[in-house]
Design a protein around this motif. Structure first.
Motif, PDB file in Angstrom:
ATOM      1  N   TRP A  27       0.826  -1.208   0.000  1.00  0.00           N
ATOM      2  CA  TRP A  27       0.000   0.000   0.000  1.00  0.00           C
ATOM      3  C   TRP A  27       0.858   1.256   0.000  1.00  0.00           C
ATOM      4  CZ3 TRP A  27      -4.628  -0.586  -1.619  1.00  0.00           C
ATOM      5  CH2 TRP A  27      -5.274  -1.795  -1.429  1.00  0.00           C
ATOM      6  N   ILE A  28       1.999   1.215   0.676  1.00  0.00           N
ATOM      7  CA  ILE A  28       2.909   2.364   0.655  1.00  0.00           C
ATOM      8  C   ILE A  28       3.462   2.560  -0.756  1.00  0.00           C
ATOM      9  CG2 ILE A  28       5.135   3.210   1.498  1.00  0.00           C
ATOM     10  CD1 ILE A  28       4.452   1.842   4.185  1.00  0.00           C
ATOM     11  N   LEU A  29       3.870   1.475  -1.404  1.00  0.00           N
ATOM     12  CA  LEU A  29       4.390   1.560  -2.764  1.00  0.00           C
ATOM     13  C   LEU A  29       3.324   2.040  -3.742  1.00  0.00           C
ATOM     14  CD1 LEU A  29       6.856   1.017  -4.574  1.00  0.00           C
ATOM     15  CD2 LEU A  29       5.928  -1.277  -4.935  1.00  0.00           C
ATOM     16  N   THR A  30       2.081   1.625  -3.536  1.00  0.00           N
ATOM     17  CA  THR A  30       0.999   2.082  -4.406  1.00  0.00           C
ATOM     18  C   THR A  30       0.789   3.588  -4.269  1.00  0.00           C
ATOM     19  OG1 THR A  30      -0.055  -0.075  -4.156  1.00  0.00           O
ATOM     20  CG2 THR A  30      -1.413   1.695  -5.015  1.00  0.00           C
ATOM     21  N   ALA A  31       0.811   4.094  -3.050  1.00  0.00           N
ATOM     22  CA  ALA A  31       0.641   5.537  -2.836  1.00  0.00           C
ATOM     23  C   ALA A  31       1.817   6.321  -3.429  1.00  0.00           C
ATOM     24  CB  ALA A  31       0.501   5.822  -1.345  1.00  0.00           C
ATOM     25  N   GLY A  38       2.114  11.351 -10.996  1.00  0.00           N
ATOM     26  CA  GLY A  38       1.695  12.744 -11.148  1.00  0.00           C
ATOM     27  C   GLY A  38       2.877  13.660 -11.412  1.00  0.00           C
ATOM     28  N   VAL A  39       3.966  13.465 -10.685  1.00  0.00           N
ATOM     29  CA  VAL A  39       5.167  14.280 -10.890  1.00  0.00           C
ATOM     30  C   VAL A  39       5.744  14.033 -12.284  1.00  0.00           C
ATOM     31  CG1 VAL A  39       7.557  14.616 -10.097  1.00  0.00           C
ATOM     32  CG2 VAL A  39       5.694  14.428  -8.431  1.00  0.00           C
ATOM     33  N   PHE A  40       5.810  12.762 -12.693  1.00  0.00           N
ATOM     34  CA  PHE A  40       6.305  12.422 -14.018  1.00  0.00           C
ATOM     35  C   PHE A  40       5.449  13.068 -15.103  1.00  0.00           C
ATOM     36  CE2 PHE A  40       6.295   9.695 -17.772  1.00  0.00           C
ATOM     37  CZ  PHE A  40       7.656   9.646 -18.049  1.00  0.00           C
ATOM     38  N   PHE A  54      -6.791  16.514 -10.376  1.00  0.00           N
ATOM     39  CA  PHE A  54      -8.059  15.791 -10.492  1.00  0.00           C
ATOM     40  C   PHE A  54      -7.821  14.275 -10.509  1.00  0.00           C
ATOM     41  CE2 PHE A  54     -11.141  13.721 -13.318  1.00  0.00           C
ATOM     42  CZ  PHE A  54     -12.291  13.905 -12.558  1.00  0.00           C
ATOM     43  N   TYR A  55      -6.855  13.825 -11.319  1.00  0.00           N
ATOM     44  CA  TYR A  55      -6.561  12.395 -11.401  1.00  0.00           C
ATOM     45  C   TYR A  55      -6.005  11.864 -10.078  1.00  0.00           C
ATOM     46  CZ  TYR A  55      -7.349  12.464 -16.423  1.00  0.00           C
ATOM     47  OH  TYR A  55      -7.906  12.579 -17.671  1.00  0.00           O
ATOM     48  N   GLU A  56      -5.205  12.666  -9.392  1.00  0.00           N
ATOM     49  CA  GLU A  56      -4.659  12.233  -8.105  1.00  0.00           C
ATOM     50  C   GLU A  56      -5.777  12.069  -7.063  1.00  0.00           C
ATOM     51  OE1 GLU A  56      -1.390  11.540  -7.243  1.00  0.00           O
ATOM     52  OE2 GLU A  56      -0.839  11.776  -9.342  1.00  0.00           O
ATOM     53  N   ILE A  57      -6.723  12.987  -7.044  1.00  0.00           N
ATOM     54  CA  ILE A  57      -7.847  12.878  -6.114  1.00  0.00           C
ATOM     55  C   ILE A  57      -8.703  11.664  -6.457  1.00  0.00           C
ATOM     56  CG2 ILE A  57     -10.008  13.973  -5.390  1.00  0.00           C
ATOM     57  CD1 ILE A  57      -8.533  16.666  -5.627  1.00  0.00           C
ATOM     58  N   LEU A  61      -9.255   8.280  -4.082  1.00  0.00           N
ATOM     59  CA  LEU A  61     -10.542   7.707  -3.686  1.00  0.00           C
ATOM     60  C   LEU A  61     -10.630   6.231  -4.049  1.00  0.00           C
ATOM     61  CD1 LEU A  61     -12.948  10.610  -4.707  1.00  0.00           C
ATOM     62  CD2 LEU A  61     -12.276   9.939  -2.400  1.00  0.00           C
ATOM     63  N   VAL A  62     -10.150   5.877  -5.221  1.00  0.00           N
ATOM     64  CA  VAL A  62     -10.156   4.468  -5.639  1.00  0.00           C
ATOM     65  C   VAL A  62      -9.218   3.652  -4.748  1.00  0.00           C
ATOM     66  CG1 VAL A  62      -9.532   2.911  -7.521  1.00  0.00           C
ATOM     67  CG2 VAL A  62     -10.838   4.969  -7.997  1.00  0.00           C
ATOM     68  N   LEU A  63      -8.061   4.193  -4.440  1.00  0.00           N
ATOM     69  CA  LEU A  63      -7.109   3.504  -3.571  1.00  0.00           C
ATOM     70  C   LEU A  63      -7.679   3.321  -2.170  1.00  0.00           C
ATOM     71  CD1 LEU A  63      -4.218   2.371  -3.356  1.00  0.00           C
ATOM     72  CD2 LEU A  63      -3.498   4.639  -2.627  1.00  0.00           C
ATOM     73  N   GLY A  64      -8.347   4.350  -1.664  1.00  0.00           N
ATOM     74  CA  GLY A  64      -8.979   4.229  -0.351  1.00  0.00           C
ATOM     75  C   GLY A  64     -10.086   3.179  -0.347  1.00  0.00           C
ATOM     76  N   GLY A  65     -10.882   3.136  -1.416  1.00  0.00           N
ATOM     77  CA  GLY A  65     -11.920   2.110  -1.518  1.00  0.00           C
ATOM     78  C   GLY A  65     -11.326   0.715  -1.578  1.00  0.00           C
TER      79      GLY A  65
END
Length: 153
Positions: A27-31, A38-40, A54-57, A61-65
């Motif tokens: 989960w840390i690696l996914t975040a 986003g930086v890339f 927008f894509y990061e938000i 949300l998908v990652l939290g779900g």
């Protein structure tokens, strides 16, 4: 069995299984990969900053779900996941089959020529296909006892 145990999907010994060693780093690696992409995108692909935010938000949300589905599973949430699974890929697949069949047989042109209800009839057929996909997803969930594949429980 109490209502709470019924909802948390314990294993056969009524105990929750321990999480594997790779669980927390995954989960840390996914975040980190989310932020890194986003930086890339901003520096190398010259994507607009607002679009990246927008894509990061959305991805957060998908990652939290996804994390919630894995950490706190319940039959109600898993039922919703299976129904959404039915609506999205299965319903979309049925819609693609419908579109191909319409292209081969000119059925959509026939429906659209039925003025003034042809377009609405065509749209109704498409919505019905997505609903059928939801029922298929629910049926798959019942067969699996609403257990998500590769779940810890």
């Amino acid at each position: 069995m109490s209502e709470k145990n019924n909802e948390n999907l314990p294993n056969q010994n009524d105990q929750k299984p321990s999480k594997p060693k790779w669980w927390k780093p995954f989960w840390i690696l996914t975040a980190i990969s989310m932020v890194g992409s986003g930086v890339f995108s901003y520096f190398f692909l010259h994507t607009e900053f607002v679009r990246i935010i927008f894509y990061e938000i959305l991805f957060s949300l998908v990652l939290g779900g996804a994390y919630y589905f894995r950490v706190r599973p319940s039959k109600k949430v898993n039922k919703i996941v299976f129904i959404l699974f039915g609506i999205t890929p299965i319903g979309f697949g049925l819609w693609i089959i419908y579109a191909v069949m319409c292209g081969l047989s000119n059925f959509c042109q026939f429906l659209n020529n039925l003025r003034p209800y042809g377009v609405w009839l065509n749209l109704t057929f498409q919505i019905i296909l997505f609903i059928i996909g939801g029922f298929i997803g629910n049926w798959i969930g019942k067969k699996r006892d609403y257990r998500i594949p590769f779940s810890l429980y």
